[in-house]
Design an enzyme around this catalytic site. Structure first.
Site, short mmCIF file in Angstrom:
data_model
loop_
_atom_site.label_atom_id
_atom_site.label_comp_id
_atom_site.label_asym_id
_atom_site.label_seq_id
_atom_site.Cartn_x
_atom_site.Cartn_y
_atom_site.Cartn_z
CE LYS A 8 51.78 69.53 31.39
NZ LYS A 8 51.21 68.58 30.42
NE ARG A 83 47.58 73.16 29.73
CZ ARG A 83 47.82 72.38 30.77
NH1 ARG A 83 48.62 72.77 31.74
NH2 ARG A 83 47.27 71.21 30.81
NE ARG A 122 46.71 61.33 34.40
CZ ARG A 122 47.19 62.42 33.81
NH1 ARG A 122 48.44 62.80 34.01
NH2 ARG A 122 46.43 63.11 32.99
NE ARG A 155 43.70 65.07 35.31
CZ ARG A 155 44.72 65.68 34.71
NH1 ARG A 155 45.94 65.57 35.20
NH2 ARG A 155 44.54 66.38 33.62
NE ARG A 166 43.70 66.48 29.42
CZ ARG A 166 44.08 65.42 30.10
NH1 ARG A 166 43.25 64.40 30.23
NH2 ARG A 166 45.25 65.36 30.64
P1 ATP Z 1 49.25 66.06 32.50
O1 ATP Z 1 49.05 66.56 33.88
O2 ATP Z 1 49.12 64.61 32.39
O3 ATP Z 1 50.53 66.53 31.87
P2 ATP Z 1 47.44 67.98 31.43
O4 ATP Z 1 48.58 68.89 31.12
O5 ATP Z 1 46.37 67.96 30.42
O6 ATP Z 1 47.99 66.55 31.62
P3 ATP Z 1 46.78 69.49 33.83
O7 ATP Z 1 47.99 70.32 33.70
O8 ATP Z 1 46.52 68.88 35.14
O9 ATP Z 1 46.73 68.29 32.81
O10 ATP Z 1 45.53 70.38 33.39
C1 ATP Z 1 44.21 69.87 33.42
C2 ATP Z 1 43.25 70.89 32.86
O11 ATP Z 1 43.30 72.10 33.67
C3 ATP Z 1 43.56 71.38 31.44
O12 ATP Z 1 43.01 70.53 30.46
C4 ATP Z 1 42.89 72.78 31.45
O13 ATP Z 1 41.49 72.70 31.31
C5 ATP Z 1 43.18 73.27 32.85
N1 ATP Z 1 44.46 74.02 32.91
C6 ATP Z 1 45.57 73.68 33.61
N2 ATP Z 1 46.55 74.60 33.46
C7 ATP Z 1 46.04 75.55 32.63
C8 ATP Z 1 46.55 76.76 32.08
N3 ATP Z 1 47.80 77.18 32.33
N4 ATP Z 1 45.74 77.47 31.27
C9 ATP Z 1 44.48 77.09 31.00
N5 ATP Z 1 43.94 75.96 31.48
C10 ATP Z 1 44.69 75.19 32.29
MG MG Z 2 49.55 67.73 35.25
#
Ligand code: ATP
Ligand code: MG
Length: 223
Positions: A8, A83, A122, A155, A166
């Site tokens: 993403k 999310r 990563r 990370r 996750r």
């Molecule tokens: P990637 O970035 O590789 O797609 P990802 O989606 O798990 O992976 P991030 O979007 O960076 O990673 O999110 C990292 C962490 O931040 C999540 O595991 C969660 O704990 C928190 N987080 C991020 N966005 C939200 C959200 N919209 N609601 C709740 N927690 C969130």
């Molecule tokens: Mg991300």
């Protein structure tokens, strides 16, 4: 939308470059709070590091604050938010109140088989959110950010154990959102094993959507 590690953040950065569009990434905003040890960061740290979602209330407040700063007459991309269905409802009310439609939801459909390796490979430049993959997208100088030359870091949640949590959170709380948006007819799903395979597909769809010439797709897809 897309499972953890689906790319993403990578797609968001490429689209920002290609279309000169504003972007807000919930993960980057949260990680910045954690590294600055703000009150929000202290509340969110444990959830992030154990692979759970941060509470809807906390994330929604943060993201709506960011959104309020976006120029009203410009398009933008949200990465990582909403999310949960609750977050999506909060976003819907906000968008309706400011009279802006939510046009498109993009889902990245990446096979499970490649995701775990990707997470292990990563490295990130935390201040900018730029990501590198030591196997297929390495930095020019080992361990250093291409733009600033600053050191790259892992990370805290990019390891096998936290990744399982996750994934679990994704399946339980985020997958139901796909139905929420596909029922509305605004969900676009793109399949591929790498971000390079998926980017031109998204680019082409957006050129269609915004009635832009497709030539620019090829020029920017390579960069
Ligand atoms: P990637 O970035 O590789 O797609 P990802 O989606 O798990 O992976 P991030 O979007 O960076 O990673 O999110 C990292 C962490 O931040 C999540 O595991 C969660 O704990 C928190 N987080 C991020 N966005 C939200 C959200 N919209 N609601 C709740 N927690 C969130
Ligand atoms: Mg991300």
């Amino acid at each position: 939308m897309g499972c953890p590690g689906a790319g993403k953040g990578t797609q968001t950065q490429r689209l920002r470059k290609a279309f000169g569009i504003g972007t807000i990434s919930s993960g980057d905003v949260l990680r910045s709070h954690v590294s600055r040890q703000t009150a929000v960061g202290l509340k969110a740290k444990a959830a992030i590091e154990s692979g759970e979602l941060v509470s809807d209330a906390l994330v929604s407040e943060l993201m709506l604050t960011e959104l309020e700063h976006m120029p009203r007459d410009q398009s933008f991309i949200l990465d990582g938010f909403p999310r949960t269905v609750t977050q999506a409802e909060t976003l819907d009310s906000f968008m309706a109140a400011s009279d802006r439609p939510l046009d498109l939801v993009i889902n990245l459909d990446v096979p499970w088989s490649v995701i775990l390796q990707r997470i292990e490979d990563r490295w990130i430049h935390a201040p900018s959110g730029r990501t590198y993959n030591i196997s297929y997208n390495p930095p020019k100088r080992a361990g250093r950010d291409d733009v600033t030359g600053e050191p790259l870091t892992k990370r805290a949640d990019d390891n096998v154990e936290v990744f399982r949590a996750r994934l679990h959170a994704y399946q339980e709380q985020t997958l139901p959102l796909l139905g929420y948006y596909s029922d509305r007819g605004i969900l676009y799903s793109f399949k591929g094993s790498t971000s390079d395979e998926i980017f031109p597909q998204i680019h082409s769809m957006l050129c269609d959507f915004f009635s832009l010439p497709q030539e620019s797709a090829d020029a920017t897809a390579a960069s």
